[in-house]
Structures are given as structure tokens and as C-alpha cells.
Motif scaffolding. Structure first.
Motif, short mmCIF file in Angstrom:
data_model
loop_
_atom_site.label_atom_id
_atom_site.label_comp_id
_atom_site.label_asym_id
_atom_site.label_seq_id
_atom_site.Cartn_x
_atom_site.Cartn_y
_atom_site.Cartn_z
N PHE A 1 -38.65 -1.08 11.80
CA PHE A 1 -39.92 -1.78 11.95
C PHE A 1 -40.44 -1.64 13.38
CE2 PHE A 1 -42.16 -5.79 13.03
CZ PHE A 1 -43.26 -5.62 12.21
N PHE B 1 -43.40 2.73 7.91
CA PHE B 1 -43.91 1.48 7.33
C PHE B 1 -43.69 1.44 5.82
CE2 PHE B 1 -46.56 0.89 11.24
CZ PHE B 1 -46.12 -0.40 11.53
N PHE B 2 -43.77 2.60 5.17
CA PHE B 2 -43.54 2.68 3.74
C PHE B 2 -42.09 2.33 3.40
CE2 PHE B 2 -42.41 5.22 -0.07
CZ PHE B 2 -43.26 4.60 -0.99
N GLY C 1 -41.58 -1.31 3.98
CA GLY C 1 -42.20 -2.07 2.89
C GLY C 1 -41.39 -2.03 1.62
N SER D 1 -38.22 -1.69 1.43
CA SER D 1 -37.00 -2.48 1.60
C SER D 1 -37.25 -3.95 1.27
CB SER D 1 -36.47 -2.33 3.03
OG SER D 1 -37.34 -2.96 3.94
N LEU D 2 -38.48 -4.41 1.44
CA LEU D 2 -38.82 -5.78 1.04
C LEU D 2 -38.65 -5.96 -0.46
CD1 LEU D 2 -42.05 -6.29 3.17
CD2 LEU D 2 -39.94 -7.59 3.42
N TYR D 3 -38.89 -4.86 -1.19
CA TYR D 3 -38.76 -4.90 -2.65
C TYR D 3 -37.31 -4.70 -3.09
CZ TYR D 3 -39.03 -3.15 -7.46
OH TYR D 3 -38.81 -2.93 -8.80
N THR E 1 -33.76 -8.40 4.21
CA THR E 1 -35.01 -8.17 4.94
C THR E 1 -35.59 -9.48 5.47
OG1 THR E 1 -35.48 -6.25 3.55
CG2 THR E 1 -37.31 -7.16 4.79
N CYS F 1 -36.19 -10.64 9.41
CA CYS F 1 -37.46 -11.17 9.95
C CYS F 1 -37.23 -12.52 10.63
CB CYS F 1 -38.48 -11.33 8.82
SG CYS F 1 -39.11 -9.78 8.17
#
Length: 491
Positions: free
Chosen positions: A387, A425-426, A429, A431-433, A439, A443
Motif C-alpha cells: 500500500f 492498488f489492484f 484492493g 486482498s481486501l476481498y 487486511t 489498516c
């Protein structure tokens, strides 16, 4: 007469307390290669295959991870030649996006990510040193941790003693680990071709595992980012040369050249090593192995199989040395900018090493090794790291737009910079899913630095008595460690 007058000034500059430019092209290449090639290539193939689903796709993931790492390294080559300070991620975030993102990077790096990564690598070092003496029994966990701590202690001592000694150690260990990779590649390639020419590859040789290499039915979108994370972990370290920009000789030439040579070499070696693995092991056997390189050696290198664990251990030691050489420079620059206590911006008056910054990591790593909380932090360290890397390259693009006339000794093509930033960024992103729990924790840990920043940096809200005690401790430490602020600006 003129020469006599110049000598005192030359002597004064030579004796000044500052970081010296002592890293040439070969040490710079060794620094990148030696930090990238750690335990990852000997362990991560299992994770890449497990999450990619097929042999062909796993090899493609390894190649794409190498290309993506090269793109990122080229972006950092531009950043490193544009901003001549050491500090890597921290410096670039500070110069392009401001102090808060830079402080958060510094905060999460030194309290969570760097100790966790160093503990993980040192534990791998201890495991590969100890386990051969206890095979086939299970090695004592306490002994593995003790040997890991000894490895960390050795690396810290080297980096505290001398920049030249740390540099020579890195060059030596890099040659050792490249020898280990060659030792794996050569028998794998020989087994693959079986003395046949390239054009009869598919009629003979060890090619069974490459047939039906791309099994599309086994690909799942939620697990593919984890395959890339495993691959990118093995390539991690391509940005470490940017931590020591102020110590590189002729950085405008040597930083881009070292980055390109290193990453192309590592990518080629990594793909060939994985091809060699699949010549001797089926996908199922590779997934069952906890130490892929050792399993390979027991089949292909029976005469020297006992040497492989030692070579892997030395490879881990090289990665440790690179991490302890580079990361403290980020803390050193952060303290110099007022984002960390000033004691960490000081240098040993004789050794010319950032002694306090190096020593800070040591107790954190040892504590994490003993406490056993390593793996939980490793699981989400990748998210935070990528990130902030994406933020740094986004900041580079914004800085380009805002200051188009600023001299840039090395300028990466726009398409490469944009591609790398978007892909980062993809992946973050996705990894959030695929892993929302780790994740989210990553944060949360990163955001704990926000109140710390506003209380201690933006507005110094510590009571007067605390500040007096803090300053007194800093002075005592300065005398004890024999350190002082830089006397010459090196950027």
C-alpha cells in the motif's frame, strides 16, 4: 604553499562525522540481490502453486512478479535520483505527499513490519542450521530460536562495526546464495533436457509435470492475489538500495544500473529454479514439502544434499544483513527530519555507522522471536508494505505533474509508472476481498500512528517534566554510545 593551505581543510572534511559514499556498483548489486534472495525462493514456491492452481500458471506468476518488481524498482530508481536523501519509502512520501503518510510508513515499518520480517528470516536461518542435526526427529523450538538470535546478533554487530565490513559481508553472502541457486538450476536443466536438443523437448526428458500446465478450471479469483503475494514476498527487497542513497558512489549512474542488473538476474534465476523444482517433483509432492529446496536436493543432489540447508541458512543471513543495513537508514533520516527522537539521527564518531538506529531494531526482533507472534504479523505485513509502495509511486506521478521542469537524472517511462501503480492498488484492493481480516488489522495498526503523529510531531504535547527527562536520557545515551549529529550535509 597552496597545497599546504588546503591540507587542513581536506583533513577536516575527512574527519567529519558523516555517512561516507563507500558503496560502489558491485556492492550495490550485491546489496539488492543479497536482500531479495533470502528464504523466499526456497519456501514460497509452495504458496504460489497452492494459490495459482497449476504448474504453468505458477511459472507465469513468478515471471510476472519479477516484471512487476522490475517496474517498481525502475520507479524507485527515478525517485532515488530525483530526491538524493536516503530513507527510501519515507523520504519519497515526505517529499511528494507530505509528513503524515511518511510518518505512518516509519511508524508501521519499525514497530511491526521490519521486526516481524527480520524475525521470520532469522527463524528460517535457525531452522536450516539446527534441523539437519536432529533429522529425522523434530528439532527443539527453543534451540532454533536461540540460533536465530545468534544470527541476528552477528548481523547487528557487523552493521554497528563498519559500513565496509557490512558491504563486504553482503558481497560474500550474495555469491554464496547465487551458487546455491546455480546448484539447483543445473541438475534441473540437465534432467529436463536429458542431453537432447531444445527441439525435441516435448518428446523426451522430465516434462511430465509441464503437460497440461495451464488448468483453467483450478483458477480461483479470490486466491490468485495470494499467489502474487507469495511471489512478491520472494522478490521483496528491490527497494533497499534507496534506503542508502547518500552512501552510494555516483548514485545517478549506479542506482539505475544496479537495479536493472539485479532484478533481471533475479527474475531469470527464480523462473529457472522453479522449472528445476518441477523436473524432480510433482505438484502434489511440492505442496507436501515444507522445505522445497531440501526435498529437491535429496532427489537431485544426493552427494551434496547435506550442504543445501547450510547454503539456505547463509542465504537467510544475507537477507538479514541487507535488512539491517538498509532499514535503519530510514529511521536515521526520519529522526533527522524531526519525526523520531534525535538520538536516532546520530552517527558513531569513529565507526561512521548509524549506531542508535541499528541497535533499536535488535531488541524488537529478539522480543518478537521469543514471543512467537511472528506469523500473525507476517500475514498482513505485505498489505501495508505494498500500500505504501503504491502511494510512493502515485506521489511520484503527482510530483511529475506539479513540477514538470524539475531535473530528473533518470526518468522511467510513464506507462511503466502508471502500470505499476495501478497493479499495486489492484492487488491491495483484491486482498481486501480475499483476506479481509488480516487486511483490516493491518489498516488498524497503521492508523494507530495518527494520534502519535499529532501528539508528538505536529504538536509536541508532552508535559515539561517528561520532556526534560527525555532530553536527559538522550544526552546520556549519546555519551554512552559515542555518537553525534552529522557535521557535513550528505544530500
Amino acid at each position: 604553499m597552496q597545497e599546504t593551505q588546503e591540507n587542513p581543510k581536506e583533513k577536516k572534511d575527512e574527519d567529519a562525522v558523516c555517512l561516507r559514499r563507500e558503496i560502489g556498483l558491485l556492492p550495490a548489486v550485491s546489496f539488492i540481490v543479497g536482500t531479495v534472495v533470502g528464504s523466499g525462493i526456497f519456501i514460497a514456491p509452495k504458496g504460489v502453486l497452492m494459490n495459482s492452481g497449476s504448474v504453468g500458471l505458477s511459472l507465469l506468476v513468478w515471471a510476472l512478479c519479477g516484471v512487476l518488481s522490475l517496474f517498481g524498482a525502475l520507479c524507485y530508481a527515478e525517485l532515488g535520483t530525483t530526491f538524493t536523501k536516503s530513507g527510501g519509502h519515507y523520504t519519497y512520501l515526505l517529499e511528494t505527499l507530505g509528513p503524515l503518510p511518511a510518518f505512518l510508513r516509519l511508524w508501521v515499518e519499525f514497530l511491526f513490519i521490519r521486526p516481524a520480517v527480520a524475525s521470520y528470516v532469522s527463524l528460517a536461518f535457525g531452522r536450516y542450521v539446527v534441523e539437519p542435526f536432529f533429522a529425522p526427529c523434530v528439532a527443539p523450538e527453543g534451540l532454533i530460536k536461540l540460533v536465530g538470535i545468534l544470527g541476528v546478533t552477528f548481523v547487528v554487530a557487523v552493521n554497528c562495526w563498519s559500513v565496509n565490513l557490512a558491504s563486504r559481508t553482503q558481497v560474500t553472502l550474495t555469491f554464496v546464495k547465487m551458487f546455491a541457486l546455480v546448484l539447483i538450476i543445473v541438475p534441473g536443466v540437465i534432467a529436463l533436457f536429458k542431453d537432447f536438443l531444445f527441439f525435441i523437448l516435448f518428446f523426451a526428458g522430465k516434462t511430465e509435470n509441464f503437460q497440461n500446465g495451464f488448468e483453467v478450471d483450478l483458477i480461483t479469483l479470490d486466491r490468485l492475489p495470494l499467489a502474487f503475494y507469495n511471489g512478491l514476498y520472494a522478490y521483496g527487497g528491490w527497494f533497499y538500495l534507496n534506503f542508502i542513497t547518500e552512501e552510494v558512489i555516483n548514485p545517478n549512474r549506479n542506482i539505475p544500473l544496479a537495479i536493472i542488473c539485479s532484478m533481471v538476474t533475479v527474475t531469470i534465476f527464480y523462473v529457472l529454479v522453479n522449472v528445476a523444482y518441477y523436473t524432480m517433483m510433482t505438484p502434489g509432492e511440492l505442496l507436501m514439502s515444507d522445505a522445497v529446496a531440501v526435498t529437491f536436493a535429496n532427489r537431485a543432489l544426493q552427494g551434496v544434499a547435506s550442504a543445501i540447508p547450510i547454503l539456505v541458512a547463509l542465504s537467510c543471513l544475507g537477507a538479514l544483513n541487507g535488512g539491517f543495513f538498509g532499514s535503519p537508514r530510514m529511521l536515521f533520516v526520519g529522526a533527522r527530519e524531526g519525526h523520531w527522537p534525535p538520538i536516532f539521527s546520530m552517527i558513531h564518531i569513529r565507526r561512521r555507522t548509524p549506531l542508535p538506529a541499528v541497535l533499536l531494531l535488535y531488541p524488537l526482533v529478539v522480543f518478537m522471536l521469543i514471543s512467537g507472534e511472528i506469523y500473525q504479523l507476517i500475514n498482513f505485513a505485505s498489505f501495508s508494505r505494498w500500500f505504501f509502495i503504491a502511494l510512493a509511486t502515485l506521489g511520484m506521478l503527482i510530483h511529475r505533474y506539479r513540477f514538470p521542469l524539475l531535473p530528473r537524472p533518470f526518468k522511467v517511462p510513464l506507462i511503466i509508472a502508471v502500470t505499476f501503480t495501478v497493479v499495486c492498488f489492484f492487488i491491495v484492493g483484491l486482498s481486501l476481498y480475499s483476506d479481509p481480516w488480516n487486511t483490516g488489522r493491518s489498516c488498524a495498526l497503521t492508523l494507530t500512528g495518527v494520534p502519535v503523529y499529532y501528539l508528538t510531531v505536529q504538536r509536541f504535547h508532552l508535559p515539561h517534566r517528561w520532556r526534560h527527562f527525555f532530553n536527559k536520557c538522550c544526552k546520556k545515551l549519546q555519551i554512552l554510545l559515542e555518537v553525534a549529529q552529522q557535521e557535513v550535509q550528505t544530500y
